[in-house]
Design a protein around this motif. Sequence first.
Motif, PDB file in Angstrom:
ATOM      1  N   GLY A 183    -121.231 -89.786  82.916  1.00 17.55           N
ATOM      2  CA  GLY A 183    -121.033 -91.219  82.779  1.00 17.55           C
ATOM      3  C   GLY A 183    -120.912 -91.640  81.330  1.00 17.55           C
ATOM      4  N   GLN A 184    -121.045 -92.943  81.098  1.00 13.00           N
ATOM      5  CA  GLN A 184    -120.862 -93.465  79.755  1.00 13.00           C
ATOM      6  C   GLN A 184    -121.883 -92.882  78.778  1.00 13.00           C
ATOM      7  N   LEU A 185    -123.159 -92.817  79.194  1.00 14.51           N
ATOM      8  CA  LEU A 185    -124.183 -92.284  78.303  1.00 14.51           C
ATOM      9  C   LEU A 185    -123.948 -90.805  78.038  1.00 14.51           C
ATOM     10  N   GLY A 186    -123.602 -90.048  79.064  1.00  8.37           N
ATOM     11  CA  GLY A 186    -123.343 -88.634  78.863  1.00  8.37           C
ATOM     12  C   GLY A 186    -122.190 -88.381  77.913  1.00  8.37           C
ATOM     13  N   GLN A 187    -121.117 -89.174  78.028  1.00  9.47           N
ATOM     14  CA  GLN A 187    -119.975 -88.999  77.126  1.00  9.47           C
ATOM     15  C   GLN A 187    -120.339 -89.375  75.693  1.00  9.47           C
ATOM     16  N   ARG A 188    -121.186 -90.378  75.532  1.00  6.43           N
ATOM     17  CA  ARG A 188    -121.601 -90.750  74.167  1.00  6.43           C
ATOM     18  C   ARG A 188    -122.468 -89.663  73.545  1.00  6.43           C
ATOM     19  N   ILE A 189    -123.345 -89.058  74.356  1.00  8.32           N
ATOM     20  CA  ILE A 189    -124.173 -87.971  73.843  1.00  8.32           C
ATOM     21  C   ILE A 189    -123.299 -86.784  73.443  1.00  8.32           C
ATOM     22  N   ALA A 190    -122.318 -86.443  74.276  1.00 10.22           N
ATOM     23  CA  ALA A 190    -121.419 -85.340  73.939  1.00 10.22           C
ATOM     24  C   ALA A 190    -120.653 -85.627  72.649  1.00 10.22           C
ATOM     25  N   ALA A 191    -120.212 -86.873  72.474  1.00  8.22           N
ATOM     26  CA  ALA A 191    -119.498 -87.233  71.244  1.00  8.22           C
ATOM     27  C   ALA A 191    -120.400 -87.088  70.021  1.00  8.22           C
ATOM     28  N   VAL A 192    -121.647 -87.479  70.152  1.00  8.70           N
ATOM     29  CA  VAL A 192    -122.593 -87.334  69.039  1.00  8.70           C
ATOM     30  C   VAL A 192    -122.755 -85.868  68.666  1.00  8.70           C
ATOM     31  N   LEU A 193    -122.902 -85.011  69.658  1.00 13.29           N
ATOM     32  CA  LEU A 193    -123.117 -83.590  69.379  1.00 13.29           C
ATOM     33  C   LEU A 193    -121.887 -82.954  68.750  1.00 13.29           C
ATOM     34  N   LEU A 194    -120.693 -83.384  69.172  1.00 15.71           N
ATOM     35  CA  LEU A 194    -119.479 -82.841  68.586  1.00 15.71           C
ATOM     36  C   LEU A 194    -119.292 -83.290  67.140  1.00 15.71           C
ATOM     37  N   GLU A 195    -119.738 -84.509  66.842  1.00 19.62           N
ATOM     38  CA  GLU A 195    -119.560 -85.050  65.485  1.00 19.62           C
ATOM     39  C   GLU A 195    -120.653 -84.608  64.531  1.00 19.62           C
ATOM     40  N   HIS A 196    -121.870 -84.474  65.028  1.00 16.58           N
ATOM     41  CA  HIS A 196    -123.007 -84.131  64.158  1.00 16.58           C
ATOM     42  C   HIS A 196    -123.498 -82.733  64.515  1.00 16.58           C
ATOM     43  N   ARG A 197    -122.933 -81.766  63.863  1.00 18.01           N
ATOM     44  CA  ARG A 197    -123.235 -80.368  64.168  1.00 18.01           C
ATOM     45  C   ARG A 197    -124.584 -79.923  63.612  1.00 18.01           C
ATOM     46  N   GLU A 198    -125.232 -80.777  62.819  1.00 17.77           N
ATOM     47  CA  GLU A 198    -126.533 -80.375  62.278  1.00 17.77           C
ATOM     48  C   GLU A 198    -127.605 -80.257  63.347  1.00 17.77           C
ATOM     49  N   TYR A 199    -127.341 -80.819  64.528  1.00 18.09           N
ATOM     50  CA  TYR A 199    -128.294 -80.659  65.623  1.00 18.09           C
ATOM     51  C   TYR A 199    -128.234 -79.270  66.248  1.00 18.09           C
ATOM     52  N   GLY A 200    -127.162 -78.542  65.970  1.00 19.31           N
ATOM     53  CA  GLY A 200    -127.061 -77.173  66.460  1.00 19.31           C
ATOM     54  C   GLY A 200    -126.750 -77.054  67.925  1.00 19.31           C
ATOM     55  N   LEU A 201    -126.179 -78.101  68.542  1.00 20.47           N
ATOM     56  CA  LEU A 201    -125.856 -78.081  69.961  1.00 20.47           C
ATOM     57  C   LEU A 201    -124.349 -78.265  70.141  1.00 20.47           C
ATOM     58  N   ARG A 202    -123.710 -77.327  70.813  1.00 14.95           N
ATOM     59  CA  ARG A 202    -122.268 -77.390  71.043  1.00 14.95           C
ATOM     60  C   ARG A 202    -122.022 -77.632  72.527  1.00 14.95           C
ATOM     61  N   PRO A 203    -121.664 -78.874  72.918  1.00 14.44           N
ATOM     62  CA  PRO A 203    -121.432 -79.149  74.349  1.00 14.44           C
ATOM     63  C   PRO A 203    -120.198 -78.410  74.846  1.00 14.44           C
ATOM     64  N   VAL A 204    -120.326 -77.801  76.022  1.00 13.02           N
ATOM     65  CA  VAL A 204    -119.213 -77.040  76.588  1.00 13.02           C
ATOM     66  C   VAL A 204    -118.644 -77.708  77.830  1.00 13.02           C
ATOM     67  N   GLY A 205    -119.328 -78.726  78.365  1.00 10.86           N
ATOM     68  CA  GLY A 205    -118.814 -79.415  79.535  1.00 10.86           C
ATOM     69  C   GLY A 205    -119.877 -80.242  80.221  1.00 10.86           C
ATOM     70  N   TYR A 206    -119.438 -80.968  81.254  1.00 12.34           N
ATOM     71  CA  TYR A 206    -120.337 -81.827  82.024  1.00 12.34           C
ATOM     72  C   TYR A 206    -120.593 -81.211  83.400  1.00 12.34           C
ATOM     73  N   LEU A 207    -121.746 -81.551  83.945  1.00 13.51           N
ATOM     74  CA  LEU A 207    -122.041 -81.319  85.353  1.00 13.51           C
ATOM     75  C   LEU A 207    -122.418 -82.659  85.960  1.00 13.51           C
ATOM     76  N   ASP A 208    -121.765 -83.022  87.047  1.00  9.30           N
ATOM     77  CA  ASP A 208    -122.039 -84.298  87.682  1.00  9.30           C
ATOM     78  C   ASP A 208    -121.645 -84.195  89.153  1.00  9.30           C
ATOM     79  N   SER A 209    -122.567 -84.536  90.046  1.00  9.62           N
ATOM     80  CA  SER A 209    -122.296 -84.463  91.481  1.00  9.62           C
ATOM     81  C   SER A 209    -121.511 -85.664  91.989  1.00  9.62           C
ATOM     82  N   GLN A 210    -121.397 -86.723  91.164  1.00  2.00           N
ATOM     83  CA  GLN A 210    -120.630 -87.905  91.550  1.00  2.00           C
ATOM     84  C   GLN A 210    -119.214 -87.810  90.985  1.00  2.00           C
ATOM     85  N   PRO A 211    -118.217 -88.330  91.717  1.00  2.00           N
ATOM     86  CA  PRO A 211    -116.843 -88.307  91.192  1.00  2.00           C
ATOM     87  C   PRO A 211    -116.753 -89.090  89.882  1.00  2.00           C
TER      88      PRO A 211
END
Length: 494
Positions: A183-211
């Motif tokens: 959702g919106q929050l998940g996409q914002r978190i992924a964007a943060v991780l992609l932009e700020h690599r100092e957190y050391g987390l590289r998102p590879v995808g989403y998991l969501d049971s809802q369409p």
Amino acid sequence: MTIDHESVPRPGGPLSARRLLGTELLERPAAGPRARPAPQVGRHRRPLRSRVALPAGLLGCDVLALAAAAALTTPGPPPLAAALLGLLLPLNLAGGLYRSRLTVSALDDLPALAGRAAVSTAFAVTLAACLGRFVPGPAALFRFAGLLTAFTLLACLGRAAAYALLRRARRRRPSPTLVLGAGQLGQRIAAVLLEHREYGLRPVGYLDSQPVLLAPDAPLRLLGGHDALESQIRRKRIHHVIATEGAADDAATAAALRTAARLGCRVWVVPQLREYAALGRRGTDQLWGFPCLPLERPAVRRPGWVAKRALDVAAAGFGLLLLSPVLAACALAVRCDTGPGVLFRQQRTGLDGQAFTLLKFRTLRPSNEHESATRWNISQDHRMGAVGRLLRRTSLDELPQLWNVVRGDMSLVGPRPERPYFVMRFGQAYPEYQDRHRVPAGLTGLSQVNGLRGDTSIEDRARFDNRYIESWSLWQDAKILLRTAVLMLHPDGS
């Protein structure tokens, strides 16, 4: 001490397990995957160096800082500095100063370092004075104040250097991360991780049971629902899982997070309600301003679990030796009452839904194996003699389970084990019942000492058992054992 008879309530009030097993439960549909016994999950852990590098580095910084501060201020004999070190490091460890975090800052550590250093110094000075190794005076106290100040500053400088190296290493080799919730929050978190690599987390995808409809140019794609969690963790070698969109309140997501934790992943929850961060929970972190709560490691993976197992073996072994005359007397009485075969063996469900053979003194002889596996309650069976009734009323028939504890099938404290047939039935009625199998079964437990024994609610019992697992500590085990000893003075036969 032990409970083998349970009941399941209907929404409007309590319903005996015998009635429910005969009618209502047979009509209820299964509750999906969680209605089955928890599978044996192989762990997929982060590399050892990524888990110990930061704690070991911070520990080394503190040791070097204290050694350098002692050399500069010379407050007393070397044993005094050693005593200070022996007090300071455990305090820092208990305060979480050596744990891995997303946001690291030496200034954030400064107040905790100074406070624990002051407490350690006070204890060291008091100990040295009591042992006659140190005579307090203005000059000596001034040197100790210098030691305290020097250590705090040097430790902060060392941590600042360690954190700089950590951020550099995180940018170079970020850890693969799954985001639960597209959702919106998940996409914002992924964007943060992609932009700020100092957190050391590289998102590879989403998991969501809802369409979820993602933009065509979205940097990440939807990898599946929650049921794909385990396969994606193994396929992409995931080290971190971040849950969003109110995951803490969603039963399916909570089950997925427990699976990720069992697989060895570090699990984080980003709540939609920011006020969760104001609860002052220990370990609260943040991702570019988003509150981030770490999920506690499973109880069986915490350092204290080794001490629990050692206590189980020592106490059960000592109990077997101490109670050997009682065991012999019970065996002789059972032999005279029911004939050969004084021990009764029965399949029960334990850790991760795996079956084990539970031992008891025989109180009656069932007509066949099917009766033993599926008959609910035998407390009023006319075939039970005086010896059997006495053993059941005093819980002496449970003493052979001390051998199950020594073997590792059970623990002294934990959820009471049930037969696989009833585990399947109760799991269909209450999905939370399966969560009890996250730890080994026990001789006694939190639900038993709260009166949930005999003909009581399965739903309530599962709630108490899961509460025990999620808030486990050695002190809680000690409290349950003490309360069990008190309850055994007033046996009621349940």
